[in-house]
Design an enzyme around this catalytic site. Sequence first.
Site, short mmCIF file in Angstrom:
data_model
loop_
_atom_site.label_atom_id
_atom_site.label_comp_id
_atom_site.label_asym_id
_atom_site.label_seq_id
_atom_site.Cartn_x
_atom_site.Cartn_y
_atom_site.Cartn_z
N GLY B 481 0.71 -1.22 0.09
CA GLY B 481 -0.12 0.01 0.02
C GLY B 481 0.77 1.20 0.00
N GLY B 719 15.59 5.17 2.03
CA GLY B 719 14.19 4.53 2.31
C GLY B 719 13.39 5.34 3.32
CD GLU B 722 11.79 0.17 8.97
OE1 GLU B 722 11.82 -0.48 10.19
OE2 GLU B 722 12.69 0.18 8.02
#
Lengths: 329, 755
Positions: B481, B719, B722
């Site tokens: 998602g 990334g 997180e």
Amino acid sequence: MRPFAYVKPADIEAAVRVAATEPGAKFLGGGTNLVDLMREGIERPDTVVDVTGLPLDTVTELPGGGLRVGALVRNSVLAADRRVRARYPVLSQALLAGASAQLRNMATVGGNLLQRTRCPYFYDGAAACNKREPGSGCDALDGFNRGHAILGVSESCIATHPSDMCVALAALDAVVEVRGPDGTRRVPLTDLHRLPGGTPEIETDLARGELVTAVELPPIAAASRYRKVRDRASYAFALVSVAAALQVRDGEITEIRLALGGVAPKPWRAREAERVLLGGPADEAAFRRAAEAELAQATLRPGNAFKAGLATATIAATLRELSTGEDLR
Amino acid sequence: MSTKYAEAAPQAATKYVGRAVDRLDAKAKTTGEARFAAEHPYPDLAHAALVHATVARGRVTAVDTARARAVRGVIDVLTHENAPAMKPAPKPSLFNLSSLVSGTTVNYLATDEVYWNGQPVAVVVAETPEAARYAASLVRPSYEEWPAVVDFAAEEPNAVPQKSNPMRESGADKGDARAALATAPVSVDLRFSTPPQNHNAIEPHATTAVWDGDRLTVHEATQNIAWTRKHLALRFGVPERGVRVLSPYVGGGFGGKGSVWAGTLLAVLAARATGRPVRLALTREGVYHTVGGRTPSTQRVALGADAQGRLSALIHTSVSRTARAGGGPEPVTSASRHLYASPNIHLSDSTVRLDLVPNTFMRAPGEAIGTFALESAMDELSWELGMDPIELRMRNEPERNPVGGQRFAHRMLREAYAVGAERFGWRERDPRAGAMRDGRWLVGMGVATAYHPAWLMAASVTMRLGADGTVVVRCGLQEMGMGAATAQAQIAADEMGVPLESVRMEYGDSDLPPSPGAGGSAQTASVAAGVLAAGAKLKRSVHALARRLPGSPLRGRRLEELTPRDGGLFHAGGGQTYAEILAGAGRDHVEAVVKASMPAFVVRTLRDRRRLMRAASGAQFCEVRVDPDTFEVRVSRWVGVFDVGTVINATTAASQLRGGIVMGIGAALSEQTLIDHRTGRIVNPSLAEYHVPVHADVPRIDVHYLDEPDPTMPLGLLGVGEVGITGAAAAVANAVRHATGKRVLDLPITLDKLL
């Protein structure tokens, strides 16, 4: 889900008759609480009596300026009713502080009165709970009880009544109209719910087959407010809530209504606090003194001891707002 | 190695990379056309429901299934007495990475042993989910109870140090931190605690399992397709090539779907036992009882500094938990290796093992809770010093990695704080506690640093260029998602110089070239490396074809002189479309295959980690309103400025960062799993009682990124999954400290801790 019979009676008499004669019958309103509890296997009705087709979904004027609220009026409809918003803001605010918009669209006034506690041990079939299984004990006494009651509790049960609406109704001296096999009777809301004592499984004064048909709201002159304190901004049950109505003339309190939620097994009318306040000054010291007088009878546990201080602070803040017209939020 | 990607990057024009491109699956999801794991119809489909143990430790002595079997529609009730045996869970080993995907070590229904309260001890299979669940409620196991250790607070003093391993170091000692602390002119020494938390993805875990002989098809909500396939083959003793795991749509993972949990194994087992396709969709309560969550922790952070705020000592220790039946140690003090220049540093992480459902990955395991303690302590030190908390951080910004001395590949915390302070209006902050008001509300402002190490794994990618100029990218990546597939399509479109509409992504299927699991915020970079390599290969092949074509304007041109654009390869004087080249060469497609090498990944990672520190980072700015009567805390404003390298998709990257912050607000103010200290039972396994933030708890969140490529990463990207949660809880706690003068060391910051 456990199998059950489903009936949808055509009129009130038939509904009462079915519920009085079928053992294990339950009335179904919006289903927001009953159906959840049936899924969890906590409520196990043999017959579900769907009353949503009955003509109990209107709000009508009473002589003298009060309102009569049908038991099937949806929470969202009642909260939005112009007359309720103008005359009983405490009730509209309490309704809107409860649940979510979707739930309020479904939930009925009658169902809201009879909703059951959210104590997690009541919900977990693996836990001891005298309310769910009389005599099994109470895991909340020495378990997680941060959300639990401090007033009116017993060694059998410290669960709270979860309704916001009922707290407002308690402050408003609402009267519940009940139809049973033997006719109609009227019960003050503050007498509808029972304290747990040794029988926490018996939660109300209603007899088998009795159907809540309406709630009557007497007229009130005092300004009113509802204040709910909880762990997140929406969609959480009250840690403490306060429904208050206050009238001050010449620096003297001439009318005071105070009810508490989140602290007791039933909507808690704070009569002791009212007694302390009536006829006295409307100032911070008096508010706190009154709150402390009410909470002097509290039974505190390590997990929920903070509720005494929180209730005192919330009572004082709500009354301060009512007395000064200050916007609490 | 370290500059390779930076050189590769300018070659392709960034027509799509960086843009706010709509998700490729947006329409399928909004129209309901997308089928999730529990939505695949099969003729003859049966439904399974779990029976959970009600004791924390012991053995099942008998299971009374008579009443359950009598329920109409029940096909079978599987218990340890009659279930076909699975192979035991493999021992976790770095040499067999699929072994790491065991959520627990329990060999469900092949053992009578109970390892935690809530462990599945029986499965009901029925014609309808309602019958299965009702019958499951009628199954009556009997137990012999054994003593259980379930109380983290009571067991915490018995913690043992975590083992360090080369892929993830634990503990550090530099200089003499204890001595430096003792002599520091200014110091703080604080003990923190954080509660266990559970996963609450919008899609509860679900599996649809279908056997055909020894061939197995599993529709699964997973963020680890390739390893799930290996793991299922191993547990059911069938060849891996016969196992297919399909997971094109996953309703959120956050780490909770990174391992194989009981529901998956038992759905496959039930399908095998009954000979029927079986669907097992966990209830929300079932997720709490069978899928791990975040470990609780206790932490100590002690900081010593001189009067100018320069750190002389940094001590950060932690205790977290695993379980008797699995779970992994969390690197709680990880961020303390990287954030502050201190000549003396002592870090250690310890663990206790309890009889509870094993902990698992949950968005920034380690860093999410470790930064709460470290960044709260830094804030408290700023109060001790009477110094602005941003200034204190800037004075301790390191030149090289404080533990290990590696060079930072990319470090822009100074810039993040500068931009954030401007956007947030930090200058307006009155430094005194309790001094700012908005009407009756107390107002507080806090900051904290966000930090999450960047990983780069290895993905296999096949890219195929068709004669019509379309590009098909095949990679078994996980789309939970967050827009993973869309980002790769953007990268592929730019790399090949084709319109985005010409790129088709095939993903979410174990028959595709394997991708690493979606974890560690590494998927986008890892797959991007594969896409870039495949694209380069593909262009070389096409170029080679073109050079042999008579009359091609590309003849005599080296590939380096050409730009992929407009669906072909071009130079200033002309060029050819891919369609023209393939038509000329008589080819109907050209394909490039990039195969990931796991050993090469391990070697490269170990080498890089010795000399290079890569991370995403950021500055979190939080404003709270606190009710002066009731101490309800509401977050009123948020600015997060992040260094996440190159941003691929402006919409989905911002959503990831924002989602991390929302989860951080939940951790700060309301989320906690309540575990009864007597029974080990989770007391609040529902969204009504486990308080994730609702809309009314979340203000507008201003997310900003610096958009400077990290030269050591593919396309310069880091990334984004997180880093958003890291530092978030501390920023809230620090804002509360500013508003009220009260330092809360114990999450969540509920009002009773402030009254």
